[in-house]
Design a protein around this motif. Structure first.
Motif, PDB file in Angstrom:
ATOM      1  N   ALA A  45       0.827  -1.206   0.000  1.00 13.84           N
ATOM      2  CA  ALA A  45       0.000   0.000   0.000  1.00 13.84           C
ATOM      3  C   ALA A  45       0.865   1.261   0.000  1.00 13.84           C
ATOM      4  CB  ALA A  45      -0.930  -0.009   1.210  1.00 13.84           C
ATOM      5  N   ALA A  46       1.962   1.237   0.799  1.00 12.88           N
ATOM      6  CA  ALA A  46       2.854   2.401   0.828  1.00 12.88           C
ATOM      7  C   ALA A  46       3.538   2.600  -0.527  1.00 12.88           C
ATOM      8  CB  ALA A  46       3.896   2.222   1.929  1.00 12.88           C
ATOM      9  N   GLU A  47       3.980   1.487  -1.131  1.00  8.99           N
ATOM     10  CA  GLU A  47       4.619   1.604  -2.446  1.00  8.99           C
ATOM     11  C   GLU A  47       3.630   2.105  -3.491  1.00  8.99           C
ATOM     12  OE1 GLU A  47       6.148  -2.234  -3.224  1.00  8.99           O
ATOM     13  OE2 GLU A  47       7.861  -2.052  -1.838  1.00  8.99           O
ATOM     14  N   LYS A  48       2.388   1.627  -3.402  1.00 10.19           N
ATOM     15  CA  LYS A  48       1.374   2.101  -4.351  1.00 10.19           C
ATOM     16  C   LYS A  48       1.126   3.593  -4.178  1.00 10.19           C
ATOM     17  CE  LYS A  48      -3.395   1.217  -5.813  1.00 10.19           C
ATOM     18  NZ  LYS A  48      -4.628   0.408  -5.558  1.00 10.19           N
ATOM     19  N   GLN A  49       1.065   4.041  -2.916  1.00 12.86           N
ATOM     20  CA  GLN A  49       0.868   5.472  -2.661  1.00 12.86           C
ATOM     21  C   GLN A  49       2.053   6.275  -3.177  1.00 12.86           C
ATOM     22  OE1 GLN A  49      -1.903   6.601  -1.472  1.00 12.86           O
ATOM     23  NE2 GLN A  49      -1.361   8.758  -1.318  1.00 12.86           N
ATOM     24  N   GLN A  50       3.265   5.719  -2.992  1.00 18.15           N
ATOM     25  CA  GLN A  50       4.447   6.430  -3.474  1.00 18.15           C
ATOM     26  C   GLN A  50       4.458   6.501  -4.999  1.00 18.15           C
ATOM     27  OE1 GLN A  50       8.094   4.683  -2.146  1.00 18.15           O
ATOM     28  NE2 GLN A  50       9.365   6.342  -2.897  1.00 18.15           N
ATOM     29  N   ARG A  51       4.105   5.378  -5.644  1.00 14.43           N
ATOM     30  CA  ARG A  51       4.055   5.399  -7.115  1.00 14.43           C
ATOM     31  C   ARG A  51       3.011   6.385  -7.620  1.00 14.43           C
ATOM     32  NH1 ARG A  51       4.472  -0.252  -6.365  1.00 14.43           N
ATOM     33  NH2 ARG A  51       2.221  -0.471  -6.702  1.00 14.43           N
ATOM     34  N   LEU A  52       1.873   6.443  -6.917  1.00 13.53           N
ATOM     35  CA  LEU A  52       0.833   7.398  -7.316  1.00 13.53           C
ATOM     36  C   LEU A  52       1.326   8.831  -7.194  1.00 13.53           C
ATOM     37  CD1 LEU A  52      -2.094   7.885  -8.184  1.00 13.53           C
ATOM     38  CD2 LEU A  52      -2.763   7.817  -5.774  1.00 13.53           C
ATOM     39  N   ALA A  53       2.031   9.127  -6.060  1.00 10.96           N
ATOM     40  CA  ALA A  53       2.562  10.477  -5.886  1.00 10.96           C
ATOM     41  C   ALA A  53       3.598  10.794  -6.960  1.00 10.96           C
ATOM     42  CB  ALA A  53       3.171  10.616  -4.493  1.00 10.96           C
ATOM     43  N   GLN A  54       4.455   9.811  -7.266  1.00 13.08           N
ATOM     44  CA  GLN A  54       5.456  10.037  -8.310  1.00 13.08           C
ATOM     45  C   GLN A  54       4.802  10.245  -9.670  1.00 13.08           C
ATOM     46  OE1 GLN A  54       8.018   6.634  -8.038  1.00 13.08           O
ATOM     47  NE2 GLN A  54       9.101   7.373  -6.221  1.00 13.08           N
ATOM     48  N   GLN A  55       3.742   9.477  -9.934  1.00 15.34           N
ATOM     49  CA  GLN A  55       3.044   9.645 -11.205  1.00 15.34           C
ATOM     50  C   GLN A  55       2.399  11.025 -11.297  1.00 15.34           C
ATOM     51  OE1 GLN A  55       3.139   7.552 -13.745  1.00 15.34           O
ATOM     52  NE2 GLN A  55       1.897   8.931 -14.994  1.00 15.34           N
ATOM     53  N   GLN A  56       1.782  11.455 -10.199  1.00 12.43           N
ATOM     54  CA  GLN A  56       1.181  12.786 -10.190  1.00 12.43           C
ATOM     55  C   GLN A  56       2.233  13.874 -10.403  1.00 12.43           C
ATOM     56  OE1 GLN A  56      -0.879  12.970  -6.465  1.00 12.43           O
ATOM     57  NE2 GLN A  56      -2.636  11.770  -7.173  1.00 12.43           N
ATOM     58  N   PHE A  57       3.391  13.698  -9.731  1.00 12.80           N
ATOM     59  CA  PHE A  57       4.461  14.676  -9.909  1.00 12.80           C
ATOM     60  C   PHE A  57       4.967  14.675 -11.351  1.00 12.80           C
ATOM     61  CE2 PHE A  57       9.050  15.569  -9.948  1.00 12.80           C
ATOM     62  CZ  PHE A  57       9.042  16.871  -9.474  1.00 12.80           C
ATOM     63  N   ALA A  58       5.126  13.437 -11.924  1.00 11.67           N
ATOM     64  CA  ALA A  58       5.598  13.353 -13.312  1.00 11.67           C
ATOM     65  C   ALA A  58       4.597  14.000 -14.268  1.00 11.67           C
ATOM     66  CB  ALA A  58       5.842  11.885 -13.688  1.00 11.67           C
ATOM     67  N   ASP A  59       3.301  13.767 -14.015  1.00 11.33           N
ATOM     68  CA  ASP A  59       2.286  14.394 -14.870  1.00 11.33           C
ATOM     69  C   ASP A  59       2.331  15.912 -14.763  1.00 11.33           C
ATOM     70  OD1 ASP A  59       1.533  11.853 -15.578  1.00 11.33           O
ATOM     71  OD2 ASP A  59      -0.190  11.771 -14.227  1.00 11.33           O
ATOM     72  N   LYS A  60       2.500  16.391 -13.541  1.00 10.86           N
ATOM     73  CA  LYS A  60       2.556  17.843 -13.349  1.00 10.86           C
ATOM     74  C   LYS A  60       3.797  18.424 -14.014  1.00 10.86           C
ATOM     75  CE  LYS A  60       2.184  21.334  -9.716  1.00 10.86           C
ATOM     76  NZ  LYS A  60       2.066  21.566  -8.252  1.00 10.86           N
ATOM     77  N   LEU A  61       4.919  17.717 -13.860  1.00  9.78           N
ATOM     78  CA  LEU A  61       6.153  18.184 -14.481  1.00  9.78           C
ATOM     79  C   LEU A  61       6.038  18.154 -16.001  1.00  9.78           C
ATOM     80  CD1 LEU A  61       9.053  19.120 -14.003  1.00  9.78           C
ATOM     81  CD2 LEU A  61       9.753  16.723 -13.987  1.00  9.78           C
ATOM     82  N   LYS A  62       5.415  17.116 -16.514  1.00  8.24           N
ATOM     83  CA  LYS A  62       5.219  17.022 -17.964  1.00  8.24           C
ATOM     84  C   LYS A  62       4.360  18.168 -18.464  1.00  8.24           C
ATOM     85  CE  LYS A  62       3.597  13.760 -21.491  1.00  8.24           C
ATOM     86  NZ  LYS A  62       2.997  12.421 -21.718  1.00  8.24           N
ATOM     87  N   LYS A  63       3.325  18.492 -17.691  1.00  8.79           N
ATOM     88  CA  LYS A  63       2.462  19.592 -18.090  1.00  8.79           C
ATOM     89  C   LYS A  63       3.217  20.919 -18.087  1.00  8.79           C
ATOM     90  CE  LYS A  63      -1.948  21.775 -16.895  1.00  8.79           C
ATOM     91  NZ  LYS A  63      -3.093  21.772 -15.952  1.00  8.79           N
ATOM     92  N   ILE A  64       4.056  21.111 -17.074  1.00  9.98           N
ATOM     93  CA  ILE A  64       4.837  22.353 -16.991  1.00  9.98           C
ATOM     94  C   ILE A  64       5.810  22.445 -18.168  1.00  9.98           C
ATOM     95  CG2 ILE A  64       6.594  23.543 -15.636  1.00  9.98           C
ATOM     96  CD1 ILE A  64       5.220  22.504 -13.116  1.00  9.98           C
TER      97      ILE A  64
END
Length: 289
Positions: free
Chosen positions: A126-145
């Protein structure tokens, strides 16, 4: 003499002990007939005394022995004697029972450990899934920027090309009309004609414009400075913005500052033409508005 003494002796009256008994003489003929019959009847013998009964009851007759009715038919043969277990066999049975109990305890302990391991793995997943989700959100935000920055860079390049074409056309049209007075024009002496006060106000205006479009991440401390290189066109259109390698912000803070510069365009330009620079170095300070 003897006769005289006997004659002269007085007889003392005799008295019987007990109460005085009085008797009345009755003429039998004067009695009634029932009374005469009662007197003529022979006297009845007194009742014999009853013997005292012994407290012990008399012996009872012994009941005749009879076979009892059994719910099951009697066994045709006598039951075989129960064998006495051997001591060694008993020890072996006890050892086997102890081994079975130990095996059961080990099995139970193993089951509990597996349950603990399963719970730990589930929590870790569950912690790894939450971390992957946060990383994915950050990557999406960075990609958008980055996409916004590339879009702004393309627009800036196009604008710069248009301005260059206009400037070249204007230069060609005015080259022949230039006068000596125009060529003799020079900036005022001292500081190459740059007003330090105006430069300071220009830097403050840039800082304020970027802050209005920036949300400070929690990882960036207040008051921390970051050097930004900004390429722009006259009028304040931003070509690109990039933080210096010495910027102490983390990856998220650096990308957020670059995005804020792009969102703040057009940057302040009117009134600051004298200090305008196409390549600008700004010491941005982290503040909350």
């Amino acid at each position: 003499m003897f006769l005289g003494l006997w004659w002269t002796r007085t007889n003392a009256p005799l008295s019987a002990a007990g109460p005085v008994i009085e008797a009345d003489l009755v003429d039998p003929d004067a009695l009634s007939a029932p009374m005469r019959r009662a007197l003529d009847a022979p006297a009845k013998a007194p009742p014999e005394p009853r013997p005292v009964e012994d407290a012990v009851p008399p012996p009872q007759p012994t009941p005749e022995a009879r076979p009892q009715d059994a719910p099951v038919p009697p066994q045709p043969q006598a039951q075989e004697p129960i064998p006495v277990p051997d001591a060694r066999e008993q020890e072996r049975v006890e050892r086997d029972a102890d081994a079975a109990r130990r095996a059961a305890r080990e099995q139970e302990e193993k089951r509990r450990q597996e349950q603990v391991d399963l719970t730990r793995r589930e929590r870790q997943e569950a912690a790894e899934k939450q971390q992957r989700l946060a990383q994915q959100q950050f990557a999406d935000k960075l990609k958008k920027i980055r996409a916004e920055r590339e879009k702004a860079a393309r627009a800036a390049d196009l604008a710069e090309q248009k301005l260059k074409q206009l400037a070249d056309a204007r230069t060609r049209s005015t080259a022949d009309a230039a006068t000596p007075s125009d060529s003799a024009a020079s900036p005022p002496p001292g500081n190459n004609g740059v007003d330090p006060d105006l430069a300071a106000r220009y830097a403050a205006a840039l800082q304020d414009a970027i802050l209005r479009n920036w949300t400070r991440p929690d990882t960036v401390p207040l008051g921390q400075r970051c050097r930004i290189t900004i390429r722009q066109l006259p009028g304040g259109e931003v070509i690109d913005a990039k933080v210096a390698a010495s910027c102490p912000y983390d990856e998220l803070g650096q990308r957020s500052v670059e995005a804020a510069v792009l969102k703040a365009q057009p940057l302040p330009y009117a009134g600051f033409e004298a200090v305008f620079q196409r390549t600008l170095y700004l010491n941005f300070e982290a503040q909350d508005r």
